[in-house]
Design a protein around this motif. Structure first.
Motif, PDB file in Angstrom:
ATOM      1  N   ILE A  13      63.516  83.772  25.566  1.00 22.96           N
ATOM      2  CA  ILE A  13      62.137  84.160  25.297  1.00 22.96           C
ATOM      3  C   ILE A  13      61.891  85.551  25.858  1.00 22.96           C
ATOM      4  O   ILE A  13      62.514  85.956  26.840  1.00 22.96           O
ATOM      5  CB  ILE A  13      61.122  83.159  25.911  1.00 22.96           C
ATOM      6  N   ALA A  14      61.002  86.265  25.220  1.00 25.13           N
ATOM      7  CA  ALA A  14      60.633  87.599  25.687  1.00 25.13           C
ATOM      8  C   ALA A  14      59.601  87.491  26.795  1.00 25.13           C
ATOM      9  O   ALA A  14      58.930  86.466  26.963  1.00 25.13           O
ATOM     10  CB  ALA A  14      60.085  88.420  24.533  1.00 25.13           C
ATOM     11  N   PRO A  18      54.120  86.228  21.337  1.00 23.74           N
ATOM     12  CA  PRO A  18      53.480  86.675  20.104  1.00 23.74           C
ATOM     13  C   PRO A  18      51.962  86.669  20.229  1.00 23.74           C
ATOM     14  O   PRO A  18      51.405  86.000  21.108  1.00 23.74           O
ATOM     15  CB  PRO A  18      53.962  85.637  19.080  1.00 23.74           C
ATOM     16  N   GLU A  19      51.298  87.410  19.375  1.00 18.94           N
ATOM     17  CA  GLU A  19      49.837  87.474  19.441  1.00 18.94           C
ATOM     18  C   GLU A  19      49.171  86.187  18.973  1.00 18.94           C
ATOM     19  O   GLU A  19      48.035  85.893  19.353  1.00 18.94           O
ATOM     20  CB  GLU A  19      49.335  88.654  18.602  1.00 18.94           C
ATOM     21  N   ASN A  49      49.136  77.760  25.033  1.00 19.83           N
ATOM     22  CA  ASN A  49      49.938  78.640  24.166  1.00 19.83           C
ATOM     23  C   ASN A  49      50.725  79.681  24.951  1.00 19.83           C
ATOM     24  O   ASN A  49      51.026  80.758  24.430  1.00 19.83           O
ATOM     25  CB  ASN A  49      49.051  79.321  23.117  1.00 19.83           C
ATOM     26  N   LEU A  50      51.057  79.353  26.193  1.00 21.99           N
ATOM     27  CA  LEU A  50      51.933  80.260  26.948  1.00 21.99           C
ATOM     28  C   LEU A  50      53.267  80.408  26.227  1.00 21.99           C
ATOM     29  O   LEU A  50      53.832  81.508  26.155  1.00 21.99           O
ATOM     30  CB  LEU A  50      52.166  79.720  28.362  1.00 21.99           C
ATOM     31  N   LEU A  51      53.765  79.298  25.687  1.00 22.60           N
ATOM     32  CA  LEU A  51      54.966  79.305  24.866  1.00 22.60           C
ATOM     33  C   LEU A  51      54.635  78.743  23.492  1.00 22.60           C
ATOM     34  O   LEU A  51      53.776  77.862  23.359  1.00 22.60           O
ATOM     35  CB  LEU A  51      56.075  78.456  25.497  1.00 22.60           C
ATOM     36  N   THR A  52      55.314  79.230  22.479  1.00 22.79           N
ATOM     37  CA  THR A  52      55.152  78.666  21.138  1.00 22.79           C
ATOM     38  C   THR A  52      55.983  77.382  21.042  1.00 22.79           C
ATOM     39  O   THR A  52      56.919  77.172  21.833  1.00 22.79           O
ATOM     40  CB  THR A  52      55.629  79.651  20.063  1.00 22.79           C
ATOM     41  N   ALA A  92      61.276  85.855  32.794  1.00 25.28           N
ATOM     42  CA  ALA A  92      60.534  85.886  31.533  1.00 25.28           C
ATOM     43  C   ALA A  92      59.306  84.980  31.603  1.00 25.28           C
ATOM     44  O   ALA A  92      58.210  85.357  31.161  1.00 25.28           O
ATOM     45  CB  ALA A  92      61.437  85.465  30.383  1.00 25.28           C
ATOM     46  N   LEU A  93      59.460  83.799  32.175  1.00 26.40           N
ATOM     47  CA  LEU A  93      58.322  82.891  32.313  1.00 26.40           C
ATOM     48  C   LEU A  93      57.284  83.467  33.277  1.00 26.40           C
ATOM     49  O   LEU A  93      56.073  83.399  33.026  1.00 26.40           O
ATOM     50  CB  LEU A  93      58.801  81.521  32.791  1.00 26.40           C
ATOM     51  N   TYR A  94      57.752  84.037  34.378  1.00 25.78           N
ATOM     52  CA  TYR A  94      56.829  84.638  35.350  1.00 25.78           C
ATOM     53  C   TYR A  94      56.003  85.748  34.707  1.00 25.78           C
ATOM     54  O   TYR A  94      54.781  85.831  34.911  1.00 25.78           O
ATOM     55  CB  TYR A  94      57.623  85.192  36.530  1.00 25.78           C
ATOM     56  N   ASP A  95      56.651  86.612  33.921  1.00 29.41           N
ATOM     57  CA  ASP A  95      55.927  87.710  33.281  1.00 29.41           C
ATOM     58  C   ASP A  95      54.842  87.180  32.345  1.00 29.41           C
ATOM     59  O   ASP A  95      53.771  87.795  32.216  1.00 29.41           O
ATOM     60  CB  ASP A  95      56.896  88.600  32.509  1.00 29.41           C
ATOM     61  N   ARG A  96      55.109  86.075  31.693  1.00 24.75           N
ATOM     62  CA  ARG A  96      54.092  85.472  30.829  1.00 24.75           C
ATOM     63  C   ARG A  96      52.916  84.944  31.658  1.00 24.75           C
ATOM     64  O   ARG A  96      51.754  85.071  31.285  1.00 24.75           O
ATOM     65  CB  ARG A  96      54.694  84.300  30.039  1.00 24.75           C
ATOM     66  N   ILE A  97      53.248  84.309  32.797  1.00 24.97           N
ATOM     67  CA  ILE A  97      52.245  83.609  33.596  1.00 24.97           C
ATOM     68  C   ILE A  97      51.372  84.569  34.386  1.00 24.97           C
ATOM     69  O   ILE A  97      50.145  84.443  34.424  1.00 24.97           O
ATOM     70  CB  ILE A  97      52.939  82.623  34.558  1.00 24.97           C
ATOM     71  N   VAL A  98      51.985  85.539  35.072  1.00 18.27           N
ATOM     72  CA  VAL A  98      51.288  86.284  36.122  1.00 18.27           C
ATOM     73  C   VAL A  98      50.101  87.086  35.603  1.00 18.27           C
ATOM     74  O   VAL A  98      49.094  87.242  36.310  1.00 18.27           O
ATOM     75  CB  VAL A  98      52.283  87.197  36.882  1.00 18.27           C
TER      76      VAL A  98
END
Length: 271
Positions: A13-14, A18-19, A49-52, A92-98
């Protein structure tokens, strides 16, 4: 066996998602819940929707299928897990969350009410002259615990233990639970198929501490509670200190999650 993928694997995951679908951030409002008397100022939140769904499937699939049975103390905890150690996945998960965390959760300092509830006074009292301790969020621990709950599996009420990284001035103060599928459906007229993350009334001083899990309590049946329903791609972030919760018994189907600790590092700053 525990899974330990190499750090050179391609990212699943990036760091940014996605938007669509849009991220929805919701604070858990303990002050207007049956738990207000214990947790009115405590911290928990959901990030929908943190992850698809596709990312959830890829992450779960990449963890493998070497499920190990977890069973502790008179069926206190029954489920299966796979441990994956990957800084790449954790980052990658941290960047999504923080980016979705409130600012007053990212830096914990003495005198801030929320900081003292999350970290506890003992972690905030240190100083170096005019410089005071500030715990700043740093990263997600590279230890990811993938969990599978099948019918009859559960995790009774407990508090998560704060993880101290050996040799470093770092602590985990927050747990992040990411649901990799939707809540099981009820059957035969049942409203729920189980699997909720349930917050319970405080049991401070009523049970002894165990090293592995933290504090434990018996399921109180009719005691006040607040449920968070599993939803694919939803993250539940909550403070570890003194916040009692359980994984309710799964009655039908399966529940998949991945759990990680959010790590903070202590700094000394002039405030």
């Amino acid at each position: 066996m525990n899974s330990s993928p190499s750090q050179g694997h391609r990212p699943l995951i990036a760091s940014t998602g996605p938007e669509e679908p849009a991220i929805i951030v919701t604070s858990v409002d303990f002050a207007n819940s049956p738990l207000a008397g214990d947790y009115s100022s405590f911290f928990a939140m959901t990030i929908d929707n943190l992850l698809t769904p596709d990312e959830c499937a890829k992450l779960q699939g990449a963890a493998g299928n070497d499920w190990q049975t977890l069973s502790k103390g008179n069926a206190f905890r029954e489920c299966q897990n796979i441990l994956v150690f990957s800084q790449q996945w954790a980052s990658a998960l941290y960047d999504r969350i923080v980016s979705h965390l409130p600012q007053d959760v990212k830096a914990l300092r003495k005198g801030d009410r929320l900081a003292e509830i999350i970290a506890g006074p003992s972690h905030l009292k240190a100083s170096m002259g005019a410089r005071k301790a500030v715990w700043r969020i740093k990263e997600a621990n590279e230890r990811l615990s993938f969990l599978r709950y099948q019918p009859g599996h559960h995790f009774k009420p407990h508090c998560d233990a704060l993880y101290a990284r050996p040799g470093k001035d770092e602590r985990s103060f927050l747990t992040c639970q990411i649901y990799l599928n939707d809540a099981p459906e009820g059957a035969n007229g049942e409203l729920s198929g189980g699997g909720e993350t349930r917050f319970w009334t405080s049991q401070v001083g009523k049970r002894q501490k165990t090293p592995e899990i933290g504090h434990e309590m018996e399921d109180k049946g009719e005691a006040p509670f607040l449920d968070i329903k599993p939803k694919i791609g939803r993250a539940l972030v909550f403070q570890q200190r003194m916040l009692w919760h359980s994984g309710q018994e799964v009655k039908h189907g399966e529940k998949f999650t991945v759990r990680l600790d959010l790590m903070f590092e202590r700094h000394f700053e002039k405030l």
